[in-house]
Write an enzyme that holds these catalytic residues in place. Structure first.
Site, PDB file in Angstrom:
ATOM      1  N   TYR A  15       0.809  -1.224   0.000  1.00  0.00           N
ATOM      2  CA  TYR A  15       0.000   0.000   0.000  1.00  0.00           C
ATOM      3  C   TYR A  15       0.843   1.275   0.000  1.00  0.00           C
ATOM      4  CZ  TYR A  15      -3.718  -3.186   1.462  1.00  0.00           C
ATOM      5  OH  TYR A  15      -4.621  -4.208   1.522  1.00  0.00           O
ATOM      6  N   HIS A  20      -4.572   5.994  -1.621  1.00  0.00           N
ATOM      7  CA  HIS A  20      -5.230   5.937  -0.308  1.00  0.00           C
ATOM      8  C   HIS A  20      -4.256   6.287   0.817  1.00  0.00           C
ATOM      9  CE1 HIS A  20      -9.191   5.093   1.066  1.00  0.00           C
ATOM     10  NE2 HIS A  20      -9.021   3.883   1.532  1.00  0.00           N
ATOM     11  N   TYR A  64      -5.248  -0.088   9.995  1.00  0.00           N
ATOM     12  CA  TYR A  64      -5.808  -0.049   8.650  1.00  0.00           C
ATOM     13  C   TYR A  64      -6.850   1.061   8.564  1.00  0.00           C
ATOM     14  CZ  TYR A  64      -3.253  -4.203   7.333  1.00  0.00           C
ATOM     15  OH  TYR A  64      -2.246  -5.082   7.069  1.00  0.00           O
ATOM     16  N   ASN A  66      -9.930   1.502   7.601  1.00  0.00           N
ATOM     17  CA  ASN A  66     -11.323   1.416   8.041  1.00  0.00           C
ATOM     18  C   ASN A  66     -11.501   1.408   9.555  1.00  0.00           C
ATOM     19  OD1 ASN A  66     -11.755   1.317   5.323  1.00  0.00           O
ATOM     20  ND2 ASN A  66     -12.490  -0.781   5.286  1.00  0.00           N
ATOM     21  N   ASN A 112     -14.398   5.488   4.253  1.00  0.00           N
ATOM     22  CA  ASN A 112     -14.520   4.568   5.396  1.00  0.00           C
ATOM     23  C   ASN A 112     -13.656   4.966   6.583  1.00  0.00           C
ATOM     24  OD1 ASN A 112     -16.446   2.964   4.141  1.00  0.00           O
ATOM     25  ND2 ASN A 112     -14.893   1.687   3.163  1.00  0.00           N
TER      26      ASN A 112
END
Length: 186
Positions: A15, A20, A64, A66, A112
């Site tokens: 990631y 993001h 993470y 969320n 989220n």
């Protein structure tokens, strides 16, 4: 005066350079500039810096995206920082790439990470710095888009946009959100 500056993203090398993760990337750039290193602490990578008499606690949640609210709520409580001294750096599909928008509060707009912060921290009344990542994807491809890497052209432009975001973070902690918004928001 203490401030909690939370850059949102996902942990893991897969990631690292994704759209993001712009919150992580922006705080990494600030840390590099100030000669700081993030240490692994409860629910987050954490670094601290002083700026014009302010104590800035930088966190990159390891929960993470969320579940970002869990880390943010923990560090607000642990450091006794009022919610009005919280700033969250987050990616935003609704803004063109590189556009920055500081807001004193607002909706999650379907994000989220922000939705979780609202749920855990008691509503949308916290500052957020929205970092535009554009919306160059086909219907149904939103998740793939935000979890994809920046293009070569975007990577070349990122440092300039992140430097402006850093100016806005420092402004938030010194001259306040209203003056910073009027100075930097387009």
């Amino acid at each position: 005066m203490k401030y909690l500056i939370a850059g949102l993203g996902n942990i893991g090398p897969e990631y690292e350079l994704t759209r993001h993760n712009i919150g992580f990337l922006t705080l990494d750039r600030l840390a590099d500039r100030e000669g700081l290193a993030f240490s692994t602490e409860r629910y987050a990578g954490k670094a601290e810096m002083k700026y014009k008499g302010r104590q800035l606690h930088l966190i990159k949640p390891t929960t993470y995206m969320n579940l970002s609210g869990k880390a943010i709520n923990y560090w607000l409580q642990e450091l006794s920082i009022p919610k009005e001294n919280l700033l969250v750096i987050v990616d935003d599909l609704a803004l063109p790439f590189g556009k920055l928008r500081l807001r004193a509060k607002g909706s999650s707009a379907g994000h989220n990470g922000l939705r979780n912060i609202e749920a855990v921290c008691g509503g949308p009344n916290y500052a957020r710095l929205r970092f535009g990542i554009g919306d160059d994807f086909h219907k149904g491809q939103q998740v793939d888009y935000v979890l994809s890497n920046f293009s070569r052209e975007e990577m070349d432009q990122l440092p300039e946009h992140m430097d402006k975001a850093i100016e806005m973070i420092l402004g938030f902690s010194t001259i306040g959100i209203q003056r910073t918004m009027s100075q930097y928001n387009d």
